[in-house]
Design a protein around this motif. Sequence first.
Motif, PDB file in Angstrom:
ATOM      1  N   ARG A 117       0.802  -1.226   0.000  1.00 16.02           N
ATOM      2  CA  ARG A 117       0.000   0.000   0.000  1.00 16.02           C
ATOM      3  C   ARG A 117       0.833   1.274   0.000  1.00 16.02           C
ATOM      4  O   ARG A 117       0.469   2.243  -0.656  1.00 16.02           O
ATOM      5  CB  ARG A 117      -0.888   0.023   1.251  1.00 16.02           C
ATOM      6  N   VAL A 118       1.894   1.321   0.784  1.00 13.30           N
ATOM      7  CA  VAL A 118       2.540   2.621   1.015  1.00 13.30           C
ATOM      8  C   VAL A 118       3.903   2.804   0.344  1.00 13.30           C
ATOM      9  O   VAL A 118       4.464   3.896   0.388  1.00 13.30           O
ATOM     10  CB  VAL A 118       2.668   2.947   2.526  1.00 13.30           C
ATOM     11  N   CYS A 119       4.456   1.757  -0.278  1.00 13.55           N
ATOM     12  CA  CYS A 119       5.753   1.939  -0.937  1.00 13.55           C
ATOM     13  C   CYS A 119       5.594   2.817  -2.176  1.00 13.55           C
ATOM     14  O   CYS A 119       4.606   2.694  -2.895  1.00 13.55           O
ATOM     15  CB  CYS A 119       6.297   0.589  -1.414  1.00 13.55           C
ATOM     16  N   PRO A 174       8.382   0.152  11.871  1.00 11.11           N
ATOM     17  CA  PRO A 174       8.743  -0.924  10.947  1.00 11.11           C
ATOM     18  C   PRO A 174      10.148  -1.472  11.155  1.00 11.11           C
ATOM     19  O   PRO A 174      10.366  -2.682  11.004  1.00 11.11           O
ATOM     20  CB  PRO A 174       8.578  -0.283   9.562  1.00 11.11           C
ATOM     21  N   ALA A 175      11.100  -0.629  11.504  1.00 11.39           N
ATOM     22  CA  ALA A 175      12.471  -1.117  11.696  1.00 11.39           C
ATOM     23  C   ALA A 175      12.527  -2.078  12.887  1.00 11.39           C
ATOM     24  O   ALA A 175      13.020  -3.203  12.788  1.00 11.39           O
ATOM     25  CB  ALA A 175      13.434   0.057  11.912  1.00 11.39           C
ATOM     26  N   GLY A 176      11.984  -1.625  14.027  1.00 14.93           N
ATOM     27  CA  GLY A 176      12.033  -2.440  15.237  1.00 14.93           C
ATOM     28  C   GLY A 176      11.245  -3.729  15.076  1.00 14.93           C
ATOM     29  O   GLY A 176      11.717  -4.813  15.459  1.00 14.93           O
ATOM     30  N   TYR A 218      10.111  -2.473  23.236  1.00 15.43           N
ATOM     31  CA  TYR A 218       9.652  -1.387  24.105  1.00 15.43           C
ATOM     32  C   TYR A 218       9.153  -0.225  23.260  1.00 15.43           C
ATOM     33  O   TYR A 218       9.883   0.297  22.416  1.00 15.43           O
ATOM     34  CB  TYR A 218      10.796  -0.906  25.001  1.00 15.43           C
ATOM     35  N   GLU A 219       7.920   0.167  23.490  1.00 14.61           N
ATOM     36  CA  GLU A 219       7.315   1.240  22.699  1.00 14.61           C
ATOM     37  C   GLU A 219       6.691   2.280  23.633  1.00 14.61           C
ATOM     38  O   GLU A 219       5.935   1.940  24.537  1.00 14.61           O
ATOM     39  CB  GLU A 219       6.255   0.655  21.755  1.00 14.61           C
ATOM     40  N   ALA A 220       6.988   3.539  23.370  1.00 12.18           N
ATOM     41  CA  ALA A 220       6.509   4.614  24.241  1.00 12.18           C
ATOM     42  C   ALA A 220       5.011   4.868  24.096  1.00 12.18           C
ATOM     43  O   ALA A 220       4.331   5.192  25.066  1.00 12.18           O
ATOM     44  CB  ALA A 220       7.278   5.902  23.939  1.00 12.18           C
ATOM     45  N   ALA A 274      -6.878   6.162   5.514  1.00 10.48           N
ATOM     46  CA  ALA A 274      -7.351   6.243   4.134  1.00 10.48           C
ATOM     47  C   ALA A 274      -6.330   5.635   3.168  1.00 10.48           C
ATOM     48  O   ALA A 274      -6.664   5.222   2.071  1.00 10.48           O
ATOM     49  CB  ALA A 274      -7.626   7.701   3.753  1.00 10.48           C
ATOM     50  N   ARG A 275      -5.062   5.589   3.593  1.00 10.96           N
ATOM     51  CA  ARG A 275      -4.032   4.973   2.742  1.00 10.96           C
ATOM     52  C   ARG A 275      -3.609   3.602   3.254  1.00 10.96           C
ATOM     53  O   ARG A 275      -2.991   2.827   2.531  1.00 10.96           O
ATOM     54  CB  ARG A 275      -2.791   5.868   2.683  1.00 10.96           C
ATOM     55  N   LEU A 276      -3.861   3.364   4.517  1.00  5.12           N
ATOM     56  CA  LEU A 276      -3.405   2.109   5.107  1.00  5.12           C
ATOM     57  C   LEU A 276      -4.448   1.627   6.110  1.00  5.12           C
ATOM     58  O   LEU A 276      -4.552   2.148   7.224  1.00  5.12           O
ATOM     59  CB  LEU A 276      -2.049   2.319   5.805  1.00  5.12           C
ATOM     60  N   VAL A 302       8.587   4.154  27.944  1.00  4.55           N
ATOM     61  CA  VAL A 302       9.445   5.165  27.337  1.00  4.55           C
ATOM     62  C   VAL A 302      10.892   4.814  27.665  1.00  4.55           C
ATOM     63  O   VAL A 302      11.295   4.904  28.832  1.00  4.55           O
ATOM     64  CB  VAL A 302       9.117   6.569  27.900  1.00  4.55           C
ATOM     65  N   VAL A 303      11.651   4.427  26.667  1.00  6.71           N
ATOM     66  CA  VAL A 303      13.045   4.103  26.946  1.00  6.71           C
ATOM     67  C   VAL A 303      13.789   5.399  27.260  1.00  6.71           C
ATOM     68  O   VAL A 303      13.659   6.389  26.546  1.00  6.71           O
ATOM     69  CB  VAL A 303      13.716   3.364  25.768  1.00  6.71           C
ATOM     70  N   GLY A 304      14.551   5.365  28.334  1.00  5.26           N
ATOM     71  CA  GLY A 304      15.201   6.584  28.817  1.00  5.26           C
ATOM     72  C   GLY A 304      14.456   7.130  30.033  1.00  5.26           C
ATOM     73  O   GLY A 304      15.006   7.929  30.791  1.00  5.26           O
ATOM     74  N   GLY A 351      16.754   1.931  10.575  1.00  7.69           N
ATOM     75  CA  GLY A 351      15.542   2.695  10.259  1.00  7.69           C
ATOM     76  C   GLY A 351      15.837   4.186  10.246  1.00  7.69           C
ATOM     77  O   GLY A 351      16.985   4.603  10.061  1.00  7.69           O
ATOM     78  N   ASP A 352      14.816   4.969  10.478  1.00  7.01           N
ATOM     79  CA  ASP A 352      14.970   6.427  10.391  1.00  7.01           C
ATOM     80  C   ASP A 352      15.989   6.989  11.376  1.00  7.01           C
ATOM     81  O   ASP A 352      16.560   8.049  11.142  1.00  7.01           O
ATOM     82  CB  ASP A 352      13.613   7.112  10.633  1.00  7.01           C
ATOM     83  N   VAL A 353      16.219   6.301  12.471  1.00  7.94           N
ATOM     84  CA  VAL A 353      17.183   6.820  13.443  1.00  7.94           C
ATOM     85  C   VAL A 353      18.581   6.816  12.837  1.00  7.94           C
ATOM     86  O   VAL A 353      19.464   7.578  13.243  1.00  7.94           O
ATOM     87  CB  VAL A 353      17.147   6.011  14.765  1.00  7.94           C
TER      88      VAL A 353
END
Lengths: 476, 285
Positions: A94-96, A156-158, A175-177, A192-194, A218-220, A438-440
Amino acid sequence: MAKIVYRRHDRNEMPLMPPEKRKKTFDEYALGFPVNVAIDEAYRCILCKKAPCIPVCPAELDIPRWIEQIQKGNMAEAYRIIREKSPFGAVCGRVCPQERQCESNCVLMFKDNGLSVSIGGLERFAADTVRISGMPFEEEKAPDTGKKVAVLGAGPAGLSAAYFLAKRGHKVVVYEALPEPGGVMRYGIPPARLDRKALDYEIELIEKLGVEIKTDHVVGKTITYEDLRKEYDAIFIGVGSGRGKTIGVPGEGLIGVYTAIEFLTRINLYEAFKFPEGADTPIPRGKRVVVVGGGFTAVDCLITSLRLDNETHLVYRRTRETSSARDEEWDHVAEEGAILHWLTQPIEIIGNEKGEVVGIKCIKMELVPDEKGGRPKPKPVPNSEHIIECDIVVQAVGQGPNPLAYQDIPGLKIDKWQNLSTVDSKFRTNVEGVFAGGDVVNGGDTVVRAIRHGREAAEAIHEYLMTGKWEYEGEE
Amino acid sequence: MGFPILKKEVLNDRFYILEVHAPHVLEKFAPGQFVMVLPKKGGEIIPLTVFKYDTQKGSITLLIEVRGKSTKELLVRFNEGDEVRDVVGPVGAKPHLEKVGKVLLVGYNYGNACVYNIGKGLKDIGNEIHFIAGFESEETALSYTLFKDISSDIKVVSGGIKKVKEEVRDFIDANKDTSLVVSAGIPEFEKEIEEVADVFEVPHLTHASAIMIDPVGLAGSDRVFVDGEVKYASLDGPWFDGHKLDYDSLIQRNNIFVDYEKEALRKFEEELEKERKRAARKKRV
Ligand SMILES: Cc1cc2nc3c(=O)[nH]c(=O)nc-3n(C[C@H](O)[C@H](O)[C@H](O)COP(=O)(O)OP(=O)(O)OC[C@H]3O[C@@H](n4cnc5c(N)ncnc54)[C@H](O)[C@@H]3O)c2cc1C
Ligand SMILES: Cc1cc2nc3c(=O)[nH]c(=O)nc-3n(C[C@H](O)[C@H](O)[C@H](O)COP(=O)(O)OP(=O)(O)OC[C@H]3O[C@@H](n4cnc5c(N)ncnc54)[C@H](O)[C@@H]3O)c2cc1C
Ligand code: SF4
């Protein structure tokens, strides 16, 4: 051998909801192929031996191998082959931006202005069929290795790293914040797109492999690097680079000025589009909205704003052709009624005595060639200042780093943008046992690239866990 | 998942207490931090201070003021044994606390929970704590016993912001050795306290109640101006130097959704009213 038939021109187009209808709903507007169309489309693929579409897919999916399974009507097998390389086939289908990736290099395009196979549409089809049919779908994993890996961030990366690590038999905790997993796929990209059902299903499949996702962590803050270090044998950082940026003009503190991330998060994560009946998070409707920017994010803000019954404008300092979003998407939002102002740069947001936005002052731009041979540069046209009246300004001008999860790791090399582009080819940071992707790492890219990073990092982590070898190749 | 409510206690028409099982919050908790609570799917995420906590039980106690839809819904729809969907945290920077001597805590309405919490941290490192607990009215004021373990000098003042401000002025006037004022409540209140702190040149630590929708500052809805610089209340705050916080812009930004919030509350009250009538009818039958 039978002669190959090149069906260069009869590409099946993805059916869409008509513009009038789609701008009234947050439901997905690309409807997906019906079975007969999907199979017909699959038969356009000539199943190249050395398929040129594969190397331009950032996840290197084995495209002809799974398309062949669709030809045979074997959707579960097709999906399984996709999942050898990516746990997010339904999402990527869908999003690529396929027209710039796999579909840009399909052999059908090499002659007579041919049209590529609809690879994205087929990928989505295989994944959706497995989900919607409710057929049992089990995945194998290696026996338990006794090793534990912490994954930071459920984007997506994690999640891709978690998936491939779990398949290797490692215990993975993510772990997700935020209250929900998915990263930008959840809070950024509009339903609407996904379709969220497609996303939820693919996350469930990852959990089914034994991956534990701890939201609200929250990591940190909730847990620190020292704690993780004690409990896990390796750490993967996939926290993205998602802090909403502002444009940097006067008036940003006014009532009605949002970052794209706030605007989208309210709606996509907290379902503000249902306010006040089905959700408690508010978002203004029926106003005049100006979105500033020219990428994926700007398009998503336009799509979202139109569905809230807003008069919706875009201002972008470059042209449509030089923007980073897809042509097709500009067509879609224009059909839905967005007013697009190209070569227009905001210079000030104007407010009234109550501090509310009443307009945005802009200046016209022209593109001049770049002396150094880069992208043409926008330059202000003298005396072209003008005001677009509006109540809301959404700043979709990119995202910045969010180093909270890793800023306290002793000795970790962080680049000058506060990101982790310092990883080596195996996604190792300079700190033993700590990987990132990923984006990081790349500061903002695509879902599929994040998936690729996650997968390759998982392989490197596996190697590290099994051999204990650590040779950081970057500059120390 | 979900976080069970271990105890609920209604204190008066305006305030109640929820004790919630959320052990993950406590591993790294420091005074001055808070949590973000999403009561249910489709709910609104709201920041709440960790008023008190019990490490042994793994529970946090929230002191909540009914202000709008979410705080009202938590009061009427959630009972002991029910679960709130999400408790994120701890959130916020760990404030750097020092032994400075005589500290005056000033809270207003929910702000009393915030100053109590950080006040506990200040007390534990040896400061002498005085506490002015301000409330809008006598009917909604809380008893000093709720706060008594951090100070023997607690004064409950009701009657609005101006009255609390007078008390603060009198206190500092009589205690020239006050070395820190800590205030929390709506920014309209904190701004008044800053006026006094400024006149007497006493350091002032204050609490930026900015609108927050995520715990890592992604959305930036919580941006505040401190000394002209943009800061994120959820990340760099919520505690800031009271002499430097721009109260006016915070007040302005806090009003962004007022009309929507009123609508949400009105709708919810209508719903409750209908339910009441239905229940009454049933009773009669
Ligand atoms: C609005 C928008 C639309 C986009 N559209 C597309 C598209 O159509 N196609 C495409 O390919 N790409 C698109 N992109 C880009 C794409 O979404 C990203 O490149 C991709 O999501 C990056 O994945 P990631 O896993 O690295 O990070 P993210 O998706 O950002 O996920 C990171 C996760 O880490 C969490 N996190 C952050 N800090 C912490 C912490 N301290 N502790 C715990 N968790 C933390 C975050 O909450 C988040 O869930 C879009 C981006 C945006 C913003
Ligand atoms: C760090 C921090 C700690 C807090 N601690 C406490 C506490 O311990 N006890 C307590 O009772 N209250 C506390 N508050 C205030 C509490 O968050 C608000 O009263 C609550 O969000 C109101 O929600 P509502 O739906 O009931 O009211 P609404 O009608 O939605 O809002 C009333 C007012 O609350 C503020 N508000 C609304 N949504 C948010 C949001 N997402 N984030 C921040 N403010 C918002 C706005 O100023 C709004 O005008 C704290 C606020 C912050 C920022
Ligand atoms: S290049 Fe086109 S035709 Fe060849 S395998 Fe890929 S999708 Fe099929």
